[in-house]
Design an enzyme around this catalytic site. Structure first.
Site, PDB file in Angstrom:
ATOM      1  N   TYR A  48       3.587  -9.168  -6.694  1.00 14.70           N
ATOM      2  CA  TYR A  48       4.433 -10.080  -5.931  1.00 14.70           C
ATOM      3  C   TYR A  48       4.782 -11.315  -6.758  1.00 14.70           C
ATOM      4  O   TYR A  48       3.993 -11.795  -7.579  1.00 14.70           O
ATOM      5  CB  TYR A  48       3.717 -10.503  -4.650  1.00 14.70           C
ATOM      6  CG  TYR A  48       4.595 -11.258  -3.684  1.00 14.70           C
ATOM      7  CD1 TYR A  48       5.427 -10.580  -2.811  1.00 14.70           C
ATOM      8  CD2 TYR A  48       4.605 -12.650  -3.655  1.00 14.70           C
ATOM      9  CE1 TYR A  48       6.242 -11.262  -1.921  1.00 14.70           C
ATOM     10  CE2 TYR A  48       5.408 -13.346  -2.777  1.00 14.70           C
ATOM     11  CZ  TYR A  48       6.242 -12.650  -1.910  1.00 14.70           C
ATOM     12  OH  TYR A  48       7.054 -13.334  -1.047  1.00 14.70           O
ATOM     13  N   SER A  88      -0.632  -3.955  -5.904  1.00 15.04           N
ATOM     14  CA  SER A  88      -0.173  -4.835  -4.848  1.00 15.04           C
ATOM     15  C   SER A  88       1.286  -4.504  -4.504  1.00 15.04           C
ATOM     16  O   SER A  88       1.579  -3.374  -4.119  1.00 15.04           O
ATOM     17  CB  SER A  88      -0.359  -6.295  -5.264  1.00 15.04           C
ATOM     18  OG  SER A  88      -0.199  -7.157  -4.168  1.00 15.04           O
ATOM     19  N   GLN A  89       2.219  -5.453  -4.662  1.00 13.79           N
ATOM     20  CA  GLN A  89       3.624  -5.126  -4.411  1.00 13.79           C
ATOM     21  C   GLN A  89       4.065  -3.942  -5.260  1.00 13.79           C
ATOM     22  O   GLN A  89       4.773  -3.042  -4.779  1.00 13.79           O
ATOM     23  CB  GLN A  89       4.507  -6.326  -4.726  1.00 13.79           C
ATOM     24  CG  GLN A  89       6.004  -6.017  -4.681  1.00 13.79           C
ATOM     25  CD  GLN A  89       6.836  -7.179  -5.168  1.00 13.79           C
ATOM     26  OE1 GLN A  89       7.232  -8.015  -4.373  1.00 13.79           O
ATOM     27  NE2 GLN A  89       7.099  -7.247  -6.469  1.00 13.79           N
ATOM     28  N   ASP A 136     -10.762  -6.823   0.606  1.00 16.63           N
ATOM     29  CA  ASP A 136      -9.414  -7.330   0.338  1.00 16.63           C
ATOM     30  C   ASP A 136      -8.878  -8.044   1.577  1.00 16.63           C
ATOM     31  O   ASP A 136      -8.739  -7.439   2.643  1.00 16.63           O
ATOM     32  CB  ASP A 136      -8.495  -6.160  -0.048  1.00 16.63           C
ATOM     33  CG  ASP A 136      -7.189  -6.627  -0.658  1.00 16.63           C
ATOM     34  OD1 ASP A 136      -6.801  -7.792  -0.449  1.00 16.63           O
ATOM     35  OD2 ASP A 136      -6.538  -5.810  -1.340  1.00 16.63           O
ATOM     36  N   HIS A 187      -8.926  -8.207  -3.537  1.00 18.30           N
ATOM     37  CA  HIS A 187      -7.593  -7.752  -3.933  1.00 18.30           C
ATOM     38  C   HIS A 187      -7.526  -7.368  -5.402  1.00 18.30           C
ATOM     39  O   HIS A 187      -6.551  -6.772  -5.840  1.00 18.30           O
ATOM     40  CB  HIS A 187      -6.566  -8.835  -3.616  1.00 18.30           C
ATOM     41  CG  HIS A 187      -5.145  -8.357  -3.630  1.00 18.30           C
ATOM     42  ND1 HIS A 187      -4.731  -7.249  -2.922  1.00 18.30           N
ATOM     43  CD2 HIS A 187      -4.038  -8.821  -4.278  1.00 18.30           C
ATOM     44  CE1 HIS A 187      -3.439  -7.057  -3.129  1.00 18.30           C
ATOM     45  NE2 HIS A 187      -2.996  -7.992  -3.953  1.00 18.30           N
TER      46      HIS A 187
END
Length: 660
Positions: free
Chosen positions: A426, A502-503, A587, A616
């Protein structure tokens, strides 16, 4: 015979040291004395009786009246001794003593200079530490130039027994977790170090106490002070002589069946007998709702261990936290927590696929194939290219009409080769050349997908209109990047994978659903999964959507409709290719239940790696290596570098420290 050169209070010995390294250090020191200018920092006292001496391993040995220290050849502070007591630990997991941590690894700062007497600066070009060695103090100024927020850690040795909050006087046995920025760590010998300028302490990590500064933000240097000393040996309280551990009887903390979880609690007592101990367990769902509370009395003999067992009924599939507290005389003494997943394979929230989901994405696919007026640009980078790999800087026009950039790396040996599209996390993180992937035999493309100047809250941009929502353009950019990779002559179109964290993990899964050319997908702690739960329970950046809904409650229906088009859960049944997912049970950004849900809906061959004690960051470098081995088993690349897997998804080709 050893030679030495004295510059004020700096002494450097060249005994058994390379002439070139010796000359470089001497020149740096001399220039620092005779030239002024450069960075300016807070004034420091005179170095006094501090000496620096070259060590045989290429680092620097520091001797001061209050301490001895060692800066390794990688620029990190590996050792800090007070008297005969070592206060740091550089030998557990990937610890380097005191270090920056990013991209799943401790950073090595191999460019070392001596700007002034008893001042050492170490950098890798992005992360920088400047050490001021004083008679009774070490000052560190840490800074970094990347767009990422990077933490800086000190790992304390197992000699440390007690920590005190320098501001309030509170005392705790180690390891502990507190939001204490200024602390004093004391060993049983009476040796101590006082640390100032941090943010918190936490542990256990590899059975050690951590002190954290950070995250350090681009262009904002932070200063740390370390004051060593000796005092009376601490007299531990009864609570400090107790340790408490809890675990499920399933070591993986993944409970597949049944209606209950069996929890084992171990109490170790290093003091007098505890006659009236009480163990209490509070079970919570991932989102924090209390499910049940249990307790049992426990007798712990002097210098002995005792165990408790709890059978906890679980109401439904999900991720749970068991908070365990040991009390005596109605006073809490110790507490710990254990996370576990129960019947994770049954976590299947209802899908919310819009009726026009297919046509919506067919339009995006068609738009992604429309050629731009500006061609894709490949600029060879001769400084990074070698006889074994070729590196290009790549640019193309994104959905917003702005140029997006990245790196393409390919083996020079004759192909075609398997290929991997590396999608970013992100925000707009710095895109590094995927050299390690090329070294393993892949044609690898790492690209931006978010245009320059985009605000960091873009997850909440144009939420009320699906055709204008930010992730439509971002996904379109990712599709164009995939086409760029597939079109390369070096690429075997039958062996193409998408990957990211993640993203990037969420986008990798979406591309695998939209494009049949994607033969495998590896998604680490993926975002964009189960938007309803993520918005309710996830951390930033999902909280930006929650804030928008709080400010615009009348838009709830429109926002929910938009998010259905971009929810990985609605793509998952369309993914036929092999998939590898990972998650951290702790997370707080991409909640583990959301990743389990996406995994359970995947239609093809699949594997999930669960890291029970991770947040995370997921599995870090250990998972990176597992992911490479998984991809290798599918695609059979022809590597020429076999030892650089530990280095992460970009970076150097040189081998680094062992993985976690």
């Amino acid at each position: 015979m050893s030679k030495s050169v004295g510059i004020n209070n700096l002494r450097i010995s060249d005994k058994m040291y390379s002439k070139r390294a010796f000359a470089v250090l001497i020149l740096a020191a001399i220039l620092a004395v005779y030239l002024s200018g450069g960075d300016t920092f807070a004034a420091v006292p005179d170095a006094g009786e501090v000496s620096l001496q070259l060590s045989l391993d290429g680092g620097l040995e520091v001797k001061a009246p209050a301490y001895d220290a060692r800066v390794g050849s990688d620029g990190n502070l590996h050792s800090l001794s007070v008297g005969e007591t070592e206060m740091l630990d550089d030998g557990v997991s990937f610890s380097l003593g005191a270090f920056f941590f990013s991209e799943g690894q401790a950073r090595r700062l191999g460019r070392i200079t001596l700007p002034a007497p008893a001042v050492v600066q170490a950098t890798d070009g992005i992360h920088t530490v400047r050490y001021h060695f004083l008679p009774g103090e070490i000052r560190l100024i840490v800074s970094q130039s990347s767009e990422k927020k990077v933490p800086f850690y000190l790992v304390l040795s197992d000699a440390i027994s007690v920590v005190a909050n320098s501001r309030t006087g509170e005392v705790a046995a180690v390891p502990t977790e507190e939001d204490w920025p200024d602390v004093t760590f004391t060993a049983s010998s009476g040796a101590y170090i006082t640390l100032r300028g941090g943010d918190r302490i936490w542990g256990p990590w590899a059975k050690r106490q951590m002190w954290e500064l950070g995250p350090v933000i681009q262009g904002q240097p932070r200063e740390i002070s370390i004051n060593p000393g000796m005092g009376p040996a601490p007299k531990p309280t009864p609570a400090q002589l107790l340790s408490l551990q809890a675990k499920t009887l399933d070591n993986q903390q993944i409970l597949q069946s049944g209606r209950s979880a069996r929890l084992a609690v171990t109490v170790e007592n290093r003091g007098k007998a505890l006659q009236d101990g009480l163990l209490s367990v509070r079970l919570r769902r991932e989102r924090g709702d209390s499910v049940s509370e249990l307790s049992q009395h426990i007798l712990i003999g002097e210098n002995s261990q005792a165990q408790g067992r709890f059978d906890i009924n679980l109401p439904e599939p999900g991720v749970y936290s068991a908070q365990v507290v040991l009390s005596a005389k109605n006073r809490p003494l110790k507490e710990t927590a254990v996370m576990f997943a129960f019947r994770a394979g049954d976590i299947r929230p209802a899908l919310t696929i819009p009726p026009d989901f297919g046509s919506f994405w067919e339009a995006v696919l068609a738009e992604s194939r429309v050629p731009s007026d500006e061609p894709v640009e490949f600029v060879s980078d001769e400084s990074l290219s070698t006889t074994q790999l070729k590196v290009w800087r790549v640019g193309f026009t994104g959905a917003g009409g702005k140029r997006l950039y990245g790196w393409l790396c390919a083996p020079t040996k004759e192909g075609p080769h398997p290929a991997l599209l590396q999608l970013p996390g992100y925000g707009r993180p710095k895109i590094e050349p995927p050299l390690v992937l090329a070294g393993r035999g892949y044609v690898a493309l790492a690209m931006e997908v978010v245009e320059e100047g985009a605000e960091t809250a873009y997850i909440a941009r144009n939420l009320e209109e699906s055709k204008e929502y930010s992730y439509r353009a971002i996904t379109l950019n990712a599709l164009r990047a995939l086409d760029i990779l597939i079109s390369r002559p070096e690429v075997d179109g039958r062996r193409v994978a998408t990957s990211g964290a993640s993203q990037g993990g969420g986008l990798a899964l979406i591309l695998a659903a939209l494009r049949p050319e994607v033969a495998a997908v590896a998604a680490d702690v993926p975002m964009l999964c189960d938007f309803p739960r993520s918005v309710r329970e996830g951390g930033w950046p999902y909280s930006e959507i929650a804030h928008y809904l709080q400010a615009h409650p009348e838009a709830k229906g429109r926002v929910e409709r938009t998010l259905r088009y971009f929810d990985v859960l609605n793509f998952a049944p369309r993914i036929q290719s092999p998939a590898l997912l990972s998650l951290g049970l702790r997370d707080t950004v991409c909640r583990p239940e959301t990743v389990f849900a996406a995994y359970n809906y995947l239609a093809g061959r699949k594997e999930i790696k669960v890291y029970a004690d991770a947040g995370h960051e997921g599995g870090g470098s250990a998972h990176w290596i597992h992911k490479l081995q998984w991809l290798d088993s599918l695609f059979k690349p022809s590597p020429y570098l076999l030892t650089a897997g530990e280095d992460g998804e970009g970076g150097s080709l040189e081998p680094t420290s062992p993985a976690q």
